[in-house]
Design a protein around this motif. Structure first.
Motif, PDB file in Angstrom:
ATOM      1  N   ASP A 100      24.888  36.416  34.281  1.00 46.85           N
ATOM      2  CA  ASP A 100      26.260  36.124  34.518  1.00 46.85           C
ATOM      3  C   ASP A 100      27.199  36.954  33.825  1.00 46.85           C
ATOM      4  O   ASP A 100      27.118  37.401  32.514  1.00 46.85           O
ATOM      5  CB  ASP A 100      26.365  34.650  33.817  1.00 46.85           C
ATOM      6  CG  ASP A 100      27.591  34.176  33.794  1.00 46.85           C
ATOM      7  OD1 ASP A 100      28.404  34.596  34.766  1.00 46.85           O
ATOM      8  OD2 ASP A 100      28.030  33.264  33.386  1.00 46.85           O
ATOM      9  N   LEU A 101      27.993  37.559  34.564  1.00 46.91           N
ATOM     10  CA  LEU A 101      29.072  38.532  33.966  1.00 46.91           C
ATOM     11  C   LEU A 101      30.522  38.086  33.911  1.00 46.91           C
ATOM     12  O   LEU A 101      31.453  38.790  33.487  1.00 46.91           O
ATOM     13  CB  LEU A 101      29.104  39.817  34.627  1.00 46.91           C
ATOM     14  CG  LEU A 101      27.616  40.650  34.793  1.00 46.91           C
ATOM     15  CD1 LEU A 101      27.766  41.843  35.690  1.00 46.91           C
ATOM     16  CD2 LEU A 101      27.176  40.968  33.325  1.00 46.91           C
ATOM     17  N   THR A 102      30.717  36.484  34.169  1.00 52.70           N
ATOM     18  CA  THR A 102      32.187  36.362  34.188  1.00 52.70           C
ATOM     19  C   THR A 102      32.878  36.310  32.832  1.00 52.70           C
ATOM     20  O   THR A 102      33.997  36.146  32.792  1.00 52.70           O
ATOM     21  CB  THR A 102      32.025  34.796  34.813  1.00 52.70           C
ATOM     22  OG1 THR A 102      31.043  34.196  34.072  1.00 52.70           O
ATOM     23  CG2 THR A 102      31.396  35.046  36.208  1.00 52.70           C
ATOM     24  N   PRO A 117      34.345  41.457  37.218  1.00 50.33           N
ATOM     25  CA  PRO A 117      32.646  41.410  37.323  1.00 50.33           C
ATOM     26  C   PRO A 117      32.368  39.833  37.262  1.00 50.33           C
ATOM     27  O   PRO A 117      32.796  38.898  36.368  1.00 50.33           O
ATOM     28  CB  PRO A 117      32.150  42.081  35.822  1.00 50.33           C
ATOM     29  CG  PRO A 117      33.637  42.686  35.326  1.00 50.33           C
ATOM     30  CD  PRO A 117      34.575  42.041  35.960  1.00 50.33           C
ATOM     31  N   THR A 118      31.574  39.699  38.219  1.00 46.38           N
ATOM     32  CA  THR A 118      30.933  38.491  38.439  1.00 46.38           C
ATOM     33  C   THR A 118      29.556  38.091  37.882  1.00 46.38           C
ATOM     34  O   THR A 118      28.990  37.087  37.161  1.00 46.38           O
ATOM     35  CB  THR A 118      31.312  37.763  39.859  1.00 46.38           C
ATOM     36  OG1 THR A 118      30.381  38.767  40.880  1.00 46.38           O
ATOM     37  CG2 THR A 118      32.520  37.673  40.338  1.00 46.38           C
ATOM     38  N   ASP A 132      34.421  40.894  42.024  1.00 48.20           N
ATOM     39  CA  ASP A 132      35.767  40.562  42.930  1.00 48.20           C
ATOM     40  C   ASP A 132      36.777  41.719  42.928  1.00 48.20           C
ATOM     41  O   ASP A 132      37.258  42.089  41.770  1.00 48.20           O
ATOM     42  CB  ASP A 132      36.276  39.049  42.534  1.00 48.20           C
ATOM     43  CG  ASP A 132      35.269  38.114  42.980  1.00 48.20           C
ATOM     44  OD1 ASP A 132      34.378  38.282  43.825  1.00 48.20           O
ATOM     45  OD2 ASP A 132      35.410  37.251  42.390  1.00 48.20           O
ATOM     46  N   TRP A 133      37.313  42.295  43.900  1.00 52.05           N
ATOM     47  CA  TRP A 133      38.125  43.254  44.054  1.00 52.05           C
ATOM     48  C   TRP A 133      39.422  42.531  44.631  1.00 52.05           C
ATOM     49  O   TRP A 133      39.506  41.950  45.645  1.00 52.05           O
ATOM     50  CB  TRP A 133      37.719  44.454  44.808  1.00 52.05           C
ATOM     51  CG  TRP A 133      38.801  45.231  45.044  1.00 52.05           C
ATOM     52  CD1 TRP A 133      39.951  46.094  44.409  1.00 52.05           C
ATOM     53  CD2 TRP A 133      39.237  45.636  46.278  1.00 52.05           C
ATOM     54  NE1 TRP A 133      40.735  46.465  45.083  1.00 52.05           N
ATOM     55  CE2 TRP A 133      40.559  46.410  46.350  1.00 52.05           C
ATOM     56  CE3 TRP A 133      38.743  45.077  47.863  1.00 52.05           C
ATOM     57  CZ2 TRP A 133      41.132  46.636  47.558  1.00 52.05           C
ATOM     58  CZ3 TRP A 133      39.298  45.538  49.101  1.00 52.05           C
ATOM     59  CH2 TRP A 133      40.555  46.322  48.884  1.00 52.05           C
ATOM     60  N   ARG A 134      40.520  42.778  43.829  1.00 56.87           N
ATOM     61  CA  ARG A 134      41.868  42.295  44.468  1.00 56.87           C
ATOM     62  C   ARG A 134      42.763  43.419  44.845  1.00 56.87           C
ATOM     63  O   ARG A 134      42.705  44.359  44.079  1.00 56.87           O
ATOM     64  CB  ARG A 134      42.545  41.430  43.450  1.00 56.87           C
ATOM     65  CG  ARG A 134      43.772  40.578  44.273  1.00 56.87           C
ATOM     66  CD  ARG A 134      44.730  39.743  43.134  1.00 56.87           C
ATOM     67  NE  ARG A 134      45.351  40.740  42.206  1.00 56.87           N
ATOM     68  CZ  ARG A 134      45.287  40.597  40.825  1.00 56.87           C
ATOM     69  NH1 ARG A 134      44.656  39.330  40.345  1.00 56.87           N
ATOM     70  NH2 ARG A 134      45.950  41.196  39.865  1.00 56.87           N
ATOM     71  N   ASN A 135      43.157  43.419  46.077  1.00 57.50           N
ATOM     72  CA  ASN A 135      43.830  44.768  46.528  1.00 57.50           C
ATOM     73  C   ASN A 135      45.471  44.468  45.924  1.00 57.50           C
ATOM     74  O   ASN A 135      46.105  43.741  46.229  1.00 57.50           O
ATOM     75  CB  ASN A 135      44.091  44.674  48.103  1.00 57.50           C
ATOM     76  CG  ASN A 135      45.032  45.878  48.676  1.00 57.50           C
ATOM     77  OD1 ASN A 135      45.413  46.760  47.843  1.00 57.50           O
ATOM     78  ND2 ASN A 135      45.421  45.618  49.869  1.00 57.50           N
ATOM     79  N   ILE A 183      32.584  42.539  46.334  1.00 52.30           N
ATOM     80  CA  ILE A 183      31.982  43.793  46.424  1.00 52.30           C
ATOM     81  C   ILE A 183      30.521  43.862  45.628  1.00 52.30           C
ATOM     82  O   ILE A 183      30.538  43.105  44.576  1.00 52.30           O
ATOM     83  CB  ILE A 183      32.889  44.843  46.074  1.00 52.30           C
ATOM     84  CG1 ILE A 183      34.220  44.929  46.694  1.00 52.30           C
ATOM     85  CG2 ILE A 183      31.999  46.535  46.563  1.00 52.30           C
ATOM     86  CD1 ILE A 183      34.167  45.091  48.103  1.00 52.30           C
ATOM     87  N   ASN A 184      29.536  44.481  46.468  1.00 54.20           N
ATOM     88  CA  ASN A 184      28.382  44.596  45.620  1.00 54.20           C
ATOM     89  C   ASN A 184      27.811  46.086  45.548  1.00 54.20           C
ATOM     90  O   ASN A 184      27.779  46.633  46.810  1.00 54.20           O
ATOM     91  CB  ASN A 184      27.466  43.610  45.917  1.00 54.20           C
ATOM     92  CG  ASN A 184      27.046  43.518  47.367  1.00 54.20           C
ATOM     93  OD1 ASN A 184      25.994  44.520  47.850  1.00 54.20           O
ATOM     94  ND2 ASN A 184      27.465  42.855  48.195  1.00 54.20           N
TER      95      ASN A 184
END
Length: 213
Positions: A100-102, A117-118, A132-135, A183-184
């Motif tokens: 877990d990276l949250t 990071p998740t 998770d990437w937010r534009n 993304i992974n």
């Protein structure tokens, strides 16, 4: 058997020797009797010496054999312990597990992207890093992560991890501004040491964090 015979000869020789000595002091003609006592005494002594030496040699060999067996057993146990430790060490990044990276905060790159990071999945020496990437691109309405201007590189002990095929990672997928996409990336692990994630923007300062596997 030899020890009993030797003991009897020794005792009988002593008796004959004593009787012979008494007869000598009495000035009796007992020289042959006296000589026989000496011979019996000597024969008994020799037999007892041989038996004693044989028993000592057997004892020494037995002790040496037991020492060798003990040493061999300890060596085998030591080797087994070494192999077991090595196997346990390798299993830490060979067996499948999810990390877990949250707990790590969002990493903001102004005007380009926000990265959260998740998790990371370790399986058979491979690590898959999810985020998770937010534009946040302020120019284009739609953008892929490949065009965001941020590059992600993973390291172990200062050595860059080789990235595997990213065809299904989601990096080429376009999304609208202010929307997010998971993304992974897949990487080959070097060992079980901690992993450092570095995020390198085209402009501005790089950011990084480290996690255990």
């Amino acid at each position: 058997m030899l020890s009993i015979l030797g003991l009897l000869l020794f005792i009988f020789g002593v008796i004959v020797l004593i009787v012979g000595l008494i007869n000598v002091f009495r000035k009796s003609k007992s020289a042959p009797f006296f000589l026989g006592g000496i011979i019996l005494f000597a024969a008994g002594s020799v037999l007892l010496y041989i038996v004693g030496s044989t028993a000592e040699n057997k004892k020494t060999k037995t002790s040496s054999s037991e020492t060798q067996r003990t040493f061999s057993s300890e060596s085998i146990n030591g080797n087994s312990s070494t192999v077991e430790n090595t196997q346990n060490s390798s299993q830490s990044y060979e067996q499948k597990k999810t990390i877990d990276l949250t707990s790590h905060s969002d990493y903001q790159f102004t005007g380009m992207a926000n990265i959260k990071p998740t998790k990371a999945i370790v399986d058979s020496g491979k690590l898959t890093f999810y985020f998770d990437w937010r534009n946040d691109d302020g120019i284009a309405d739609e953008r892929s992560f490949n065009g965001s201007g941020v590059t992600i590189v993973l390291y172990q002990n200062g050595v860059e991890l080789p990235q595997l095929d990213d065809s299904y990672s989601g990096t080429a997928q376009y999304i609208e501004k202010n929307t997010s996409l998971e993304i992974n990336y897949d990487y080959s692990l070097i060992d079980e040491s901690p992993v450092t994630v570095k995020m390198l923007p085209l402009e501005g300062e790089e950011q990084e964090f480290t996690f255990e596997i």
